[in-house]
Design an enzyme around this catalytic site. Structure first.
Site, PDB file in Angstrom:
ATOM      1  N   ASP A 168       7.963  31.638   5.943  1.00  0.00           N
ATOM      2  CA  ASP A 168       7.598  32.847   5.184  1.00  0.00           C
ATOM      3  C   ASP A 168       7.609  32.636   3.670  1.00  0.00           C
ATOM      4  O   ASP A 168       7.044  33.435   2.932  1.00  0.00           O
ATOM      5  CB  ASP A 168       8.563  33.993   5.509  1.00  0.00           C
ATOM      6  CG  ASP A 168       8.560  34.382   6.975  1.00  0.00           C
ATOM      7  OD1 ASP A 168       7.633  33.963   7.690  1.00  0.00           O
ATOM      8  OD2 ASP A 168       9.490  35.095   7.395  1.00  0.00           O
TER       9      ASP A 168
ATOM     10  N   ASP B 177      17.776  33.101   4.988  1.00  0.00           N
ATOM     11  CA  ASP B 177      18.737  33.986   4.325  1.00  0.00           C
ATOM     12  C   ASP B 177      19.966  34.267   5.191  1.00  0.00           C
ATOM     13  O   ASP B 177      21.097  34.265   4.694  1.00  0.00           O
ATOM     14  CB  ASP B 177      18.051  35.298   3.907  1.00  0.00           C
ATOM     15  CG  ASP B 177      17.333  35.969   5.066  1.00  0.00           C
ATOM     16  OD1 ASP B 177      17.093  35.302   6.098  1.00  0.00           O
ATOM     17  OD2 ASP B 177      17.013  37.164   4.950  1.00  0.00           O
ATOM     18  N   GLY B 178      19.747  34.497   6.488  1.00  0.00           N
ATOM     19  CA  GLY B 178      20.864  34.791   7.393  1.00  0.00           C
ATOM     20  C   GLY B 178      21.817  33.611   7.510  1.00  0.00           C
ATOM     21  O   GLY B 178      23.036  33.764   7.423  1.00  0.00           O
TER      22      GLY B 178
HETATM   23  N1  LIG Z   1      24.689  38.820   6.859  1.00  0.00           N
HETATM   24  C1  LIG Z   1      25.038  37.790   7.623  1.00  0.00           C
HETATM   25  N2  LIG Z   1      26.294  37.296   7.557  1.00  0.00           N
HETATM   26  C2  LIG Z   1      26.649  36.264   8.313  1.00  0.00           C
HETATM   27  N3  LIG Z   1      25.847  35.620   9.179  1.00  0.00           N
HETATM   28  C3  LIG Z   1      24.596  36.043   9.298  1.00  0.00           C
HETATM   29  C4  LIG Z   1      24.112  37.149   8.523  1.00  0.00           C
HETATM   30  N4  LIG Z   1      22.826  37.346   8.836  1.00  0.00           N
HETATM   31  C5  LIG Z   1      22.518  36.403   9.760  1.00  0.00           C
HETATM   32  N5  LIG Z   1      23.571  35.616  10.033  1.00  0.00           N
HETATM   33  C6  LIG Z   1      23.608  34.509  10.989  1.00  0.00           C
HETATM   34  O1  LIG Z   1      22.777  33.436  10.553  1.00  0.00           O
HETATM   35  C7  LIG Z   1      22.011  32.897  11.634  1.00  0.00           C
HETATM   36  C8  LIG Z   1      20.540  32.924  11.349  1.00  0.00           C
HETATM   37  O2  LIG Z   1      20.138  34.218  10.933  1.00  0.00           O
HETATM   38  P1  LIG Z   1      18.637  34.705  10.921  1.00  0.00           P
HETATM   39  O3  LIG Z   1      18.175  34.915  12.304  1.00  0.00           O
HETATM   40  O4  LIG Z   1      18.575  35.849   9.984  1.00  0.00           O
HETATM   41  O5  LIG Z   1      17.848  33.445  10.420  1.00  0.00           O
HETATM   42  P2  LIG Z   1      17.573  32.892   8.974  1.00  0.00           P
HETATM   43  O6  LIG Z   1      18.498  31.767   8.696  1.00  0.00           O
HETATM   44  O7  LIG Z   1      17.598  34.029   7.988  1.00  0.00           O
HETATM   45  O8  LIG Z   1      16.132  32.327   9.169  1.00  0.00           O
HETATM   46  P3  LIG Z   1      14.797  33.181   9.391  1.00  0.00           P
HETATM   47  O9  LIG Z   1      15.091  34.598   9.050  1.00  0.00           O
HETATM   48  O10 LIG Z   1      13.827  32.532   8.464  1.00  0.00           O
HETATM   49  O11 LIG Z   1      14.467  32.971  10.825  1.00  0.00           O
HETATM   50  C9  LIG Z   1      22.379  33.700  12.868  1.00  0.00           C
HETATM   51  O12 LIG Z   1      23.276  32.957  13.622  1.00  0.00           O
HETATM   52  C10 LIG Z   1      22.990  34.964  12.291  1.00  0.00           C
HETATM   53  O13 LIG Z   1      23.924  35.558  13.125  1.00  0.00           O
HETATM   54  O1  LIG Z   2      11.027  34.157  16.480  1.00  0.00           O
HETATM   55  P1  LIG Z   2      11.247  35.635  16.338  1.00  0.00           P
HETATM   56  O2  LIG Z   2      12.652  36.029  16.601  1.00  0.00           O
HETATM   57  O3  LIG Z   2      10.236  36.401  17.137  1.00  0.00           O
HETATM   58  O4  LIG Z   2      11.013  36.014  14.801  1.00  0.00           O
HETATM   59  C1  LIG Z   2       9.749  36.120  14.223  1.00  0.00           C
HETATM   60  C2  LIG Z   2       9.901  36.232  12.728  1.00  0.00           C
HETATM   61  O5  LIG Z   2      10.456  35.033  12.224  1.00  0.00           O
HETATM   62  C3  LIG Z   2       9.561  34.460  11.294  1.00  0.00           C
HETATM   63  O6  LIG Z   2       8.721  33.580  12.014  1.00  0.00           O
HETATM   64  C4  LIG Z   2      10.277  33.612  10.269  1.00  0.00           C
HETATM   65  O7  LIG Z   2      11.077  34.367   9.469  1.00  0.00           O
HETATM   66  C5  LIG Z   2       8.783  35.651  10.741  1.00  0.00           C
HETATM   67  O8  LIG Z   2       7.615  35.275  10.103  1.00  0.00           O
HETATM   68  C6  LIG Z   2       8.611  36.475  11.987  1.00  0.00           C
HETATM   69  O9  LIG Z   2       8.471  37.835  11.676  1.00  0.00           O
HETATM   70 MG   LIG Z   3      16.315  35.692   7.897  1.00  0.00          MG
END
Ligand SMILES: Nc1ncnc2c1ncn2[C@@H]1O[C@H](COP(=O)(O)OP(=O)(O)OP(=O)(O)O)[C@@H](O)[C@H]1O
Ligand SMILES: O=P(O)(O)OC[C@H]1O[C@](O)(CO)[C@@H](O)[C@@H]1O
Ligand SMILES: [Mg+2]
Length: 365
Positions: free
Chosen positions: A144, A120-121
């Site tokens: 997840d 999502d991020g």
């Molecule tokens: N609301 C946002 N707007 C812009 N960039 C974002 C936002 N949230 C997260 N990011 C950027 O996206 C990248 C990945 O974000 P995040 O750590 O949430 O991982 P993710 O892609 O959601 O995967 P996961 O949550 O499954 O690990 C990071 O570099 C983060 O700074």
């Molecule tokens: O690797 P990190 O930053 O400890 O994040 C752990 C989180 O990321 C995930 O592995 C994937 O979103 C979650 O299940 C868990 O809560």
């Molecule tokens: Mg995320």
């Protein structure tokens, strides 16, 4: 973008890693080279490498022999948001929008489009880049399985397989020692891993974030099993679960992460609470990042391959700013913007919840 103009693409992986990322990178690169004669670039370490201009050519050879390998050959990061990045100027650090610099890094290499593999991020930033005019295609990843817009993400099947194997192993030691064994699995705010691994391993109690549990119900259930001569109980709990009227258990906060909360500790809490209330011997096991590692299952390898292939086919057809998804048994795509800020949780009336209940498991309510 007109079909003929696409000559060069970049690919990146963002967020936490996940089995199957390399399978997507391989499918993207090989489809781009084989079927469309494109030049492929790899961005290192997610948005951090994008910001720092660490973008290297990705060759056919580099993406050979990676199908079965866990992790990501490109590296990933979950701390660097290009739209809010700490920049030091005049002795002060200020949060700055550096997204134009990122786009410049692509322009200087004549890169026409970006494939963003992430959760999502990653898609939140991808949608913002799309809004600025960059041609982007997203590919959904996460163990997840909580990304909105797609029925399933690659990595989930591998995580469930790993968790199921672990719970199967816990079964034998639980039985030897007449214990209540609690296995804490990942999943953040969604209980997909707990539900599927719990049902697949025949767990007695399955606790999900979506269904806050009652401690009394759980205790009565395990005591009831003891009275019936069952020598042990297995509880699978999702890291984001909470007691009815209670709070999620936070392990720590990661200051520079977009979602700073790291969950963990609900398993140990349950072990203590159940022991106090029932006198039964309880032990908690936290599976943690083991669920993110290892070789992807055949299901995840094939899903990742179809996702990567589809991303390039969409770009080659002139489609942009969409997320590749798996819906209703096939590949399709949804607008990137449509999934921003949404998560997919387990519905309370899910078929597997009904089936597990009918077979005798409890969800703690
Ligand atoms: N609301 C946002 N707007 C812009 N960039 C974002 C936002 N949230 C997260 N990011 C950027 O996206 C990248 C990945 O974000 P995040 O750590 O949430 O991982 P993710 O892609 O959601 O995967 P996961 O949550 O499954 O690990 C990071 O570099 C983060 O700074
Ligand atoms: O690797 P990190 O930053 O400890 O994040 C752990 C989180 O990321 C995930 O592995 C994937 O979103 C979650 O299940 C868990 O809560
Ligand atoms: Mg995320």
């Amino acid at each position: 973008m007109a079909k003929a103009r696409l000559k060069s693409i970049a690919v990146m992986t963002g967020g936490g890693d996940c089995p199957g990322l390399n399978a997507v990178i391989r499918a993207v690169t090989k489809t781009a080279i084989n079927d469309h004669g494109l030049t492929v670039w790899g961005i290192q370490d997610g948005y951090l490498g994008f910001i720092e201009n660490r973008i290297e050519r990705l060759t056919y050879e580099q993406t050979s022999n990676i199908l079965t390998v866990g992790g990501t050959i490109l590296g990933s990061s979950n701390t660097s948001n290009p739209f809010q990045f700490p920049v030091a100027t005049g002795g002060r650090t200020q949060m700055t929008d550096v997204s134009d610099c990122c786009i410049e890094h692509l322009k200087e290499r004549n890169i026409d489009a970006l494939v963003c593999i992430g959760g999502d991020g990653t898609m939140a930033s991808a949608a913002k880049f799309a809004k600025k005019g960059l041609t982007v295609i997203g590919v959904p990843k996460t163990i997840d399985n909580d990304l909105a817009g797609t029925d399933v993400t690659f990595g989930f099947d591998t995580a469930v397989t790993t968790a199921t194997e672990a719970i199967d192993k816990v079964h034998t030691t639980a039985s030897s020692h007449q214990r209540v064994m609690i296995v804490e699995v990942m999943g953040r705010y969604a209980g997909w891993i707990a539900l599927y691994a719990g049902a697949a391993s025949g767990a007695d109690v399955i606790i999900l974030p979506e269904i806050p549990y009652k401690l009394d119900t759980v205790c009565q259930y395990v005591i009831g099993r003891s009275k019936k001569g069952k020598r042990f109980s297995i509880i699978v709990v999702s890291e984001g679960a909470k007691e009815k009227g209670g709070q999620m258990v936070v392990l720590k906060r990661v200051a520079n992460s977009p979602d700073p909360i790291r969950l963990g500790g609900i398993g140990e809490k349950l072990a203590e609470d159940i022991n106090r209330q029932t006198g039964l011997d309880c032990r908690a096991v936290v599976l943690g990042h083991i669920q993110r590692g290892g070789t992807p299952t055949p299901h995840d390898r094939t899903l990742a391959t179809m996702f990567g292939h589809a991303a390039i086919e969409l770009l080659a057809a002139g489609v942009k700013n969409r997320l590749v998804v798996w819906n209703g048994g096939g590949i399709s795509s949804v607008p990137l913007a449509s999934i921003a800020g949404k998560i997919k949780t387990v519905p309370r009336n899910h078929t597997l919840i009904k089936a597990a209940k009918a077979i005798g498991a409890t969800f703690g309510v």
